[in-house]
Write a protein that holds these residues in place. Structure first.
Motif, PDB file in Angstrom:
ATOM      1  N   VAL A   5      30.931  27.199  40.543  1.00 42.50           N
ATOM      2  CA  VAL A   5      32.268  27.747  40.369  1.00 42.50           C
ATOM      3  C   VAL A   5      32.341  29.105  41.055  1.00 42.50           C
ATOM      4  N   GLU A   6      33.139  29.163  42.110  1.00 41.48           N
ATOM      5  CA  GLU A   6      33.308  30.403  42.847  1.00 41.48           C
ATOM      6  C   GLU A   6      34.443  31.233  42.255  1.00 41.48           C
ATOM      7  N   SER A   7      34.332  32.542  42.432  1.00 43.93           N
ATOM      8  CA  SER A   7      35.387  33.447  41.997  1.00 43.93           C
ATOM      9  C   SER A   7      35.316  34.715  42.826  1.00 43.93           C
ATOM     10  N   GLY A   8      36.359  35.534  42.702  1.00 48.76           N
ATOM     11  CA  GLY A   8      36.361  36.830  43.361  1.00 48.76           C
ATOM     12  C   GLY A   8      37.218  36.925  44.610  1.00 48.76           C
ATOM     13  N   GLY A   9      37.786  35.813  45.019  1.00 50.84           N
ATOM     14  CA  GLY A   9      38.633  35.853  46.206  1.00 50.84           C
ATOM     15  C   GLY A   9      39.940  36.586  45.944  1.00 50.84           C
ATOM     16  N   GLY A  10      40.684  36.805  47.010  1.00 46.01           N
ATOM     17  CA  GLY A  10      41.960  37.475  46.891  1.00 46.01           C
ATOM     18  C   GLY A  10      42.448  37.947  48.237  1.00 46.01           C
ATOM     19  N   GLY A  15      38.997  45.852  57.010  1.00 42.92           N
ATOM     20  CA  GLY A  15      38.097  46.982  56.837  1.00 42.92           C
ATOM     21  C   GLY A  15      37.603  47.207  55.423  1.00 42.92           C
ATOM     22  N   ARG A  16      38.213  46.521  54.479  1.00 41.65           N
ATOM     23  CA  ARG A  16      37.837  46.712  53.082  1.00 41.65           C
ATOM     24  C   ARG A  16      36.716  45.744  52.679  1.00 41.65           C
ATOM     25  N   SER A  17      36.374  45.797  51.398  1.00 37.19           N
ATOM     26  CA  SER A  17      35.264  45.003  50.882  1.00 37.19           C
ATOM     27  C   SER A  17      35.718  44.103  49.751  1.00 37.19           C
ATOM     28  N   LEU A  18      34.908  43.088  49.504  1.00 44.65           N
ATOM     29  CA  LEU A  18      35.191  42.124  48.438  1.00 44.65           C
ATOM     30  C   LEU A  18      33.872  41.475  48.059  1.00 44.65           C
ATOM     31  N   ARG A  19      33.697  41.145  46.793  1.00 45.53           N
ATOM     32  CA  ARG A  19      32.497  40.430  46.376  1.00 45.53           C
ATOM     33  C   ARG A  19      32.872  39.105  45.752  1.00 45.53           C
ATOM     34  N   LEU A  20      32.276  38.075  46.275  1.00 42.21           N
ATOM     35  CA  LEU A  20      32.460  36.734  45.740  1.00 42.21           C
ATOM     36  C   LEU A  20      31.284  36.391  44.840  1.00 42.21           C
ATOM     37  N   SER A  21      31.559  35.618  43.811  1.00 34.44           N
ATOM     38  CA  SER A  21      30.526  35.172  42.884  1.00 34.44           C
ATOM     39  C   SER A  21      30.531  33.660  42.785  1.00 34.44           C
ATOM     40  N   ASP A  91      37.923  36.642  58.995  1.00 38.74           N
ATOM     41  CA  ASP A  91      37.217  36.254  57.776  1.00 38.74           C
ATOM     42  C   ASP A  91      38.117  35.522  56.785  1.00 38.74           C
ATOM     43  N   THR A  92      39.387  35.408  57.098  1.00 34.45           N
ATOM     44  CA  THR A  92      40.293  34.662  56.226  1.00 34.45           C
ATOM     45  C   THR A  92      39.849  33.204  56.156  1.00 34.45           C
ATOM     46  N   ALA A  93      39.574  32.750  54.943  1.00 33.54           N
ATOM     47  CA  ALA A  93      39.048  31.392  54.765  1.00 33.54           C
ATOM     48  C   ALA A  93      38.910  31.089  53.285  1.00 33.54           C
ATOM     49  N   THR A  94      38.679  29.833  53.002  1.00 30.55           N
ATOM     50  CA  THR A  94      38.217  29.445  51.674  1.00 30.55           C
ATOM     51  C   THR A  94      36.699  29.450  51.708  1.00 30.55           C
ATOM     52  N   GLY A 113      35.777  26.319  45.727  1.00 33.53           N
ATOM     53  CA  GLY A 113      36.129  27.336  46.696  1.00 33.53           C
ATOM     54  C   GLY A 113      36.976  28.456  46.122  1.00 33.53           C
ATOM     55  N   THR A 114      36.917  29.595  46.803  1.00 32.23           N
ATOM     56  CA  THR A 114      37.762  30.724  46.453  1.00 32.23           C
ATOM     57  C   THR A 114      38.370  31.256  47.760  1.00 32.23           C
ATOM     58  N   GLN A 115      39.657  31.540  47.720  1.00 32.40           N
ATOM     59  CA  GLN A 115      40.390  31.907  48.925  1.00 32.40           C
ATOM     60  C   GLN A 115      40.286  33.405  49.172  1.00 32.40           C
ATOM     61  N   VAL A 116      39.938  33.749  50.405  1.00 32.19           N
ATOM     62  CA  VAL A 116      39.943  35.137  50.850  1.00 32.19           C
ATOM     63  C   VAL A 116      40.950  35.257  51.986  1.00 32.19           C
TER      64      VAL A 116
END
Length: 120
Positions: A5-10, A15-21, A91-94, A113-116
């Motif tokens: 189960v993925e999470s953390g997308g948005g 230039g910013r950061s994001l962490r997926l789990s 980097d836009t992707a699921t 999947g999680t959408q970024v």
């Protein structure tokens, strides 16, 4: 039953950061390599990163993300992570986590999947 189960997308600005789990269950997590793959709009699945097992899992990265993304695992929590830094619109992707260390497809055991979305 294997569950990922993925999470953390948005939505994130360039230039910013994001962490997926990725929360794993239903198998002995510490005994399996893990992989992140992604699927951009209108594209097929693309390998992003894989990590091995043990004390020195030595992750590998696709050239397109090397130096910007970092993958890690926490065997005590059955968790798998992908840190995205300096993101671009490319980097836009699921993003999917997948069981097993696979740099080439298929990746049959993966989560929903999680959408970024990278957008200003």
């Amino acid at each position: 039953e294997v569950q990922l189960v993925e999470s953390g997308g948005g939505v994130v600005e360039p230039g910013r950061s994001l962490r997926l789990s990725c929360a794993a269950s239903g198998f002995d997590f510490s005994r399996y390599g893990m992989t992140w793959v992604r699927q951009g709009p209108g594209q097929g699945l693309e390998w992003v990163s894989s990590i091995g097992i043990g004390d020195n899992p030595y992750p590998l990265y696709a050239p397109s993300v090397k130096g910007r993304f970092t993958t890690a695992r926490d065997d005590a929590k059955n968790m798998f992570y992908l840190q995205l830094n300096a993101v671009t619109t490319e980097d836009t992707a699921t993003y999917y986590c997948s069981r097993d260390f696979r740099m080439a497809g298929p990746w049959p055991i993966r989560g929903q999947g999680t959408q970024v979305t990278v957008s200003s």
